[in-house]
Design an enzyme around this catalytic site. Structure first.
Site, PDB file in Angstrom:
ATOM      1  N   LYS A  76       0.831  -1.210   0.000  1.00 58.94           N
ATOM      2  CA  LYS A  76       0.000   0.000   0.000  1.00 58.94           C
ATOM      3  C   LYS A  76       0.863   1.256   0.000  1.00 58.94           C
ATOM      4  O   LYS A  76       0.612   2.181  -0.770  1.00 58.94           O
ATOM      5  CB  LYS A  76      -0.942   0.018   1.214  1.00 58.94           C
ATOM      6  N   ARG A 130      -9.715   1.282   9.074  1.00 61.52           N
ATOM      7  CA  ARG A 130      -9.312  -0.099   9.350  1.00 61.52           C
ATOM      8  C   ARG A 130     -10.472  -0.947   9.844  1.00 61.52           C
ATOM      9  O   ARG A 130     -10.345  -2.162   9.930  1.00 61.52           O
ATOM     10  CB  ARG A 130      -8.199  -0.143  10.403  1.00 61.52           C
ATOM     11  N   ARG A 163      11.986  -6.524   4.536  1.00 59.92           N
ATOM     12  CA  ARG A 163      11.955  -5.077   4.774  1.00 59.92           C
ATOM     13  C   ARG A 163      12.676  -4.747   6.076  1.00 59.92           C
ATOM     14  O   ARG A 163      13.421  -3.762   6.153  1.00 59.92           O
ATOM     15  CB  ARG A 163      10.501  -4.566   4.813  1.00 59.92           C
ATOM     16  N   ARG A 216      11.482   0.151  11.623  1.00 59.62           N
ATOM     17  CA  ARG A 216      10.078   0.110  12.040  1.00 59.62           C
ATOM     18  C   ARG A 216       9.928  -0.977  13.099  1.00 59.62           C
ATOM     19  O   ARG A 216      10.227  -2.136  12.853  1.00 59.62           O
ATOM     20  CB  ARG A 216       9.167  -0.185  10.840  1.00 59.62           C
ATOM     21  N   ARG A 261      -0.771  -8.820  13.419  1.00 61.69           N
ATOM     22  CA  ARG A 261      -1.414  -7.794  12.590  1.00 61.69           C
ATOM     23  C   ARG A 261      -2.255  -8.417  11.480  1.00 61.69           C
ATOM     24  O   ARG A 261      -3.304  -7.877  11.117  1.00 61.69           O
ATOM     25  CB  ARG A 261      -0.354  -6.844  11.997  1.00 61.69           C
TER      26      ARG A 261
END
Length: 188
Positions: free
Chosen positions: A13, A88, A127, A135, A146
């Site tokens: 996204k 969300r 990542r 992060r 998540r």
């Protein structure tokens, strides 16, 4: 153009939002980025959000809605925006509808980026390696939590927006440029 990007964590996204920002000259309103900025700045909201994010939980609707509403009033949002990470939940989607109605605005489309959960875990692990763990939510255990939260709370938005005739779904497992082409075809 006013868009919402939906998709599980790691679906791309943020990457697609940046491409759309450049293409359509509208800002990305990323609740994740806004919250990470507050966390980095150490604001009271940021400290509260950090504890919540580190657990893999979602911040309250009131906090997120307030941040988004204020941001929509900024001059750079006059021609539209891309919402990434909001709404969300169905409650947030209904709050967004009310917020837009009050501002005399409406969404043009909701783009769902579909992705395979196993591939998403690989993406997040990569990542985290590439960014040196910048992060705090980039680890496998938090991602798995998540994904569960996404499936329980956010996935129902697909039906919500399909019912409004706004949903456009694209295959997020394609190469980045093909995902972009699919999104452009879906919204134009």
């Amino acid at each position: 153009m006013r868009l919402v990007l939906l998709g599980p964590p790691g679906a791309g996204k943020g990457t697609q939002a940046q491409i759309l920002v450049e293409t359509y000259n509208i800002p990305q309103l990323s609740t994740g980025d806004m919250l990470r900025a507050a966390i980095k700045a150490g604001t009271p909201l940021g400290l509260e959000a950090k504890a919540i994010v580190d657990r893999g939980d979602l911040v309250s609707d009131a906090i997120v809605s307030g941040i988004i509403s204020e941001r929509m009033d900024e001059p750079d949002c006059a021609n539209g925006f891309i919402l990434d990470g909001f709404p969300r939940t169905i409650a947030q989607a209904e709050a967004l509808d009310d917020m837009l109605d009050a501002k005399g605005l409406k969404l043009d489309a909701v783009v769902e980026i579909k992705a395979d959960p196993d591939v998403l875990i690989e993406r997040i692990i990569n990542r985290a390696k590439e960014t040196g763990g910048a992060r705090t939510d980039d680890n496998e255990d938090v991602l798995r939590k998540r994904l569960v939260v996404y499936n329980e709370q956010t996935a129902p938005l697909v039906s919500f927006y399909a019912g409004q005739g706004l949903l456009r779904s694209v295959d997020g497992m394609q190469p980045i440029n093909e995902v972009t082409a699919s999104i452009k075809a879906a919204i134009e």
